[in-house]
Design a protein around this motif. Structure first.
Motif, PDB file in Angstrom:
ATOM      1  N   UNK A   1       0.907  -1.283  -0.003  1.00  0.00           N
ATOM      2  CA  UNK A   1       0.055  -0.009   0.071  1.00  0.00           C
ATOM      3  C   UNK A   1       1.141   1.414  -0.020  1.00  0.00           C
ATOM      4  N   UNK A   2       0.397   2.319  -0.887  1.00  0.00           N
ATOM      5  CA  UNK A   2       1.549   3.396  -0.831  1.00  0.00           C
ATOM      6  C   UNK A   2       1.467   4.329   0.154  1.00  0.00           C
ATOM      7  N   UNK A   3       0.629   3.991   1.298  1.00  0.00           N
ATOM      8  CA  UNK A   3       0.711   4.804   2.527  1.00  0.00           C
ATOM      9  C   UNK A   3       1.563   4.249   3.516  1.00  0.00           C
ATOM     10  N   UNK A   4       2.264   3.197   3.198  1.00  0.00           N
ATOM     11  CA  UNK A   4       3.300   2.621   4.299  1.00  0.00           C
ATOM     12  C   UNK A   4       4.880   2.886   4.107  1.00  0.00           C
ATOM     13  N   UNK A   5       5.420   3.971   4.723  1.00  0.00           N
ATOM     14  CA  UNK A   5       6.816   4.264   4.542  1.00  0.00           C
ATOM     15  C   UNK A   5       7.862   3.234   4.776  1.00  0.00           C
TER      16      UNK A   5
ATOM     17  N   UNK B   1      12.756   9.587  12.876  1.00  0.00           N
ATOM     18  CA  UNK B   1      13.195  11.223  13.221  1.00  0.00           C
ATOM     19  C   UNK B   1      12.531  12.008  12.160  1.00  0.00           C
ATOM     20  N   UNK B   2      12.502  13.535  12.455  1.00  0.00           N
ATOM     21  CA  UNK B   2      12.254  14.419  11.315  1.00  0.00           C
ATOM     22  C   UNK B   2      12.994  14.359  10.341  1.00  0.00           C
ATOM     23  N   UNK B   3      12.543  14.234   9.003  1.00  0.00           N
ATOM     24  CA  UNK B   3      13.093  14.009   7.805  1.00  0.00           C
ATOM     25  C   UNK B   3      13.734  15.444   7.232  1.00  0.00           C
TER      26      UNK B   3
ATOM     27  N   UNK C   1      13.062  11.574  -0.528  1.00  0.00           N
ATOM     28  CA  UNK C   1      11.676  11.773  -1.371  1.00  0.00           C
ATOM     29  C   UNK C   1      10.554  11.479  -0.551  1.00  0.00           C
ATOM     30  N   UNK C   2       9.590  12.211  -0.860  1.00  0.00           N
ATOM     31  CA  UNK C   2       8.147  11.898  -0.329  1.00  0.00           C
ATOM     32  C   UNK C   2       7.746  10.250  -0.434  1.00  0.00           C
ATOM     33  N   UNK C   3       8.013   9.703  -1.666  1.00  0.00           N
ATOM     34  CA  UNK C   3       7.538   8.514  -1.782  1.00  0.00           C
ATOM     35  C   UNK C   3       8.210   7.357  -0.520  1.00  0.00           C
ATOM     36  N   UNK C   4       9.387   7.657   0.058  1.00  0.00           N
ATOM     37  CA  UNK C   4      10.020   6.987   0.811  1.00  0.00           C
ATOM     38  C   UNK C   4       9.272   6.963   2.144  1.00  0.00           C
ATOM     39  N   UNK C   5       8.929   8.073   2.647  1.00  0.00           N
ATOM     40  CA  UNK C   5       8.189   8.453   3.825  1.00  0.00           C
ATOM     41  C   UNK C   5       6.581   8.420   3.613  1.00  0.00           C
ATOM     42  N   UNK C   6       6.241   8.172   2.501  1.00  0.00           N
ATOM     43  CA  UNK C   6       4.782   8.163   2.280  1.00  0.00           C
ATOM     44  C   UNK C   6       4.067   9.478   2.651  1.00  0.00           C
ATOM     45  N   UNK C   7       4.912  10.341   2.199  1.00  0.00           N
ATOM     46  CA  UNK C   7       4.428  11.778   2.593  1.00  0.00           C
ATOM     47  C   UNK C   7       4.526  12.390   3.871  1.00  0.00           C
ATOM     48  N   UNK C   8       4.771  11.306   5.095  1.00  0.00           N
ATOM     49  CA  UNK C   8       5.194  11.965   6.488  1.00  0.00           C
ATOM     50  C   UNK C   8       6.340  12.886   6.662  1.00  0.00           C
ATOM     51  N   UNK C   9       6.317  13.719   7.541  1.00  0.00           N
ATOM     52  CA  UNK C   9       7.344  14.525   7.852  1.00  0.00           C
ATOM     53  C   UNK C   9       8.552  13.885   8.603  1.00  0.00           C
ATOM     54  N   UNK C  10       8.177  12.406   8.882  1.00  0.00           N
ATOM     55  CA  UNK C  10       9.373  11.922   9.518  1.00  0.00           C
ATOM     56  C   UNK C  10       9.991  10.983   8.637  1.00  0.00           C
ATOM     57  N   UNK C  11      11.387  10.415   9.031  1.00  0.00           N
ATOM     58  CA  UNK C  11      11.765   9.337   8.354  1.00  0.00           C
ATOM     59  C   UNK C  11      12.460   8.111   9.132  1.00  0.00           C
ATOM     60  N   UNK C  12      12.213   7.038   9.000  1.00  0.00           N
ATOM     61  CA  UNK C  12      12.669   5.885   9.814  1.00  0.00           C
ATOM     62  C   UNK C  12      14.056   5.551   9.154  1.00  0.00           C
TER      63      UNK C  12
END
Ligand code: TXA
Ligand code: MG
Length: 353
Positions: free
Chosen positions: A64-68, A106-108, A113-124
């Protein structure tokens, strides 16, 4: 979906040869997908800075595209460009547990790219310890976005053949280097606030995190609540499902649990089911001989059970059982991660049958 030839590259798990890894590393750098071993599970990697490459991961996995996704690097210096700041809390936790099975949210930075984080402002972000994962990422010279290398909804892969089964013909390279040591995915911890929050339990336990951070949320009862109202988008989807139905024998007393397994197996076999059982040797006494067993060790042990769980689910599927009886263990320590995966595997919600 274009069908392609999948090249399987076998390397030594401790000392992989650069010449064997190099073609895959270059392909990764240039936007192709490469499945590779880590100490937790096999990952399906793409250059995290290449949005088109990351988009291909969603296609190949049916994700699913909303899963970072988690971005993998080999050292703290390489994660700095991906995040707004390395907070003292994040630094403490990484210093204590990395390289290893810990992922920090953490905050990205705008570089991701947004596609990595599914548009969230955080990155794992995770710093794996597996020598093959580390060398592949170093040779590619880019951060590597990698979810587990399974088709979405299937058990995470802990052996190269699991990846082959799900993804052969869909990706150009699978790097094979034996079994994933821990067998359960990394502990995911949100460190965007002052108090760390466990979003997904793993072999780095809540107690271990509390020892370093002084405090932690999302363990124990709160974890169950998190599962219902997930902050980690991936936790809401059906996961880890073998084709067989999974039931849990969870009597807390070993002797009573062994009896429970025997009765469940007898009833299911009487009903015409083909039964598989996953548990420790002491649990699997006097089972009907038709039952197919996968044994993780002599006595109850969540780490050993966790290391074998996903492989057991796939092996029992291959044995064509229709129901898997799996041993339930205490939710303490690593047991929280084992039981989290097992409950999801047993969940009949959304199950296509
Ligand atoms: O051990 C692991 O973590 C493996 C290996 C390959 O590193 N990877 C893995 O990835 O398990 P995946 O995609 O199967 O699971 C990533 C989890 C998902 O639950 C996802 O929702 C969560 O991490 N996640 C990723 N980015 C996030 C973010 N920015 N905020 C919250 N959760 C995030
Ligand atoms: Mg996964």
């Amino acid at each position: 979906m274009t069908v392609m030839n999948t090249q399987i590259i076998r390397v030594d798990a401790e000392h992989p040869s650069d010449s064997l890894l190099l073609p895959a590393a270059m392909a990764l750098r240039q936007g192709q997908l490469v499945a590779f071993p880590t100490e937790t599970v096999y990952g399906l990697g793409a250059n995290a800075l290449d949005a088109a490459a990351v988009r291909a991961i969603y296609d190949v996995k049916g994700r699913p595209g909303d899963n970072p996704m988690i971005v993998h690097v080999t050292c703290i210096a390489d994660l700095l460009p991906l995040v707004q700041a390395l907070t003292p809390l994040a630094e403490k936790l990484f210093k204590a547990f990395s390289p290893g099975p810990l992922t920090l949210v953490m905050l990205k930075s705008p570089e991701v790219p947004d596609v990595v984080t599914a548009g969230l402002d955080t990155v794992a972000v995770r710093i794996p310890s597996h020598p093959v994962a580390r060398r592949l990422i170093e040779l590619a010279g880019v951060p590597v976005a990698a979810p587990s290398a399974n088709r979405s909804g299937r058990p995470s892969p802990t052996r190269a053949w699991h990846v082959e089964l799900d993804l052969a013909g869909r990706i150009p390279f699978i790097i094979e280097a034996g079994n994933s040591e821990f067998g359960l995915e990394s502990t995911v911890v949100d460190v965007t606030a002052d108090v760390p929050v466990i979003l997904r339990p793993g072999t780095i336990t809540a107690a271990a995190i509390r020892e370093i951070a002084g405090t932690v949320l999302g363990a124990g009862a709160e974890m169950a609540a998190n599962d219902r109202a997930p902050r980690s988008p991936g936790m809401k989807y059906r996961h880890y499902a073998p084709r067989a139905k999974v039931v849990i024998a969870d009597n807390p007393d070993l002797t009573a649990r062994a009896l429970q397994v025997r009765q469940m197996a007898d009833n299911l076999i009487t009903d015409g089911q083909r039964v598989g059982v996953f548990g420790c040797a002491e649990l699997l006494t006097e089972l009907p001989e038709q039952a197919v067993t996968v044994i993780y060790g002599q006595t109850p042990d969540a780490a050993a059970a966790g290391a074998l769980l996903f492989d057991a689910l796939r092996r029992l599927d291959q044995a064509k059982v229709t129901v898997i009886i799996a041993e339930g263990l205490s939710d303490r320590g690593v047991g929280a991660a084992y039981m989290n995966r097992l409950r999801k595997a047993a969940d009949t919600m959304n199950k296509e049958k």
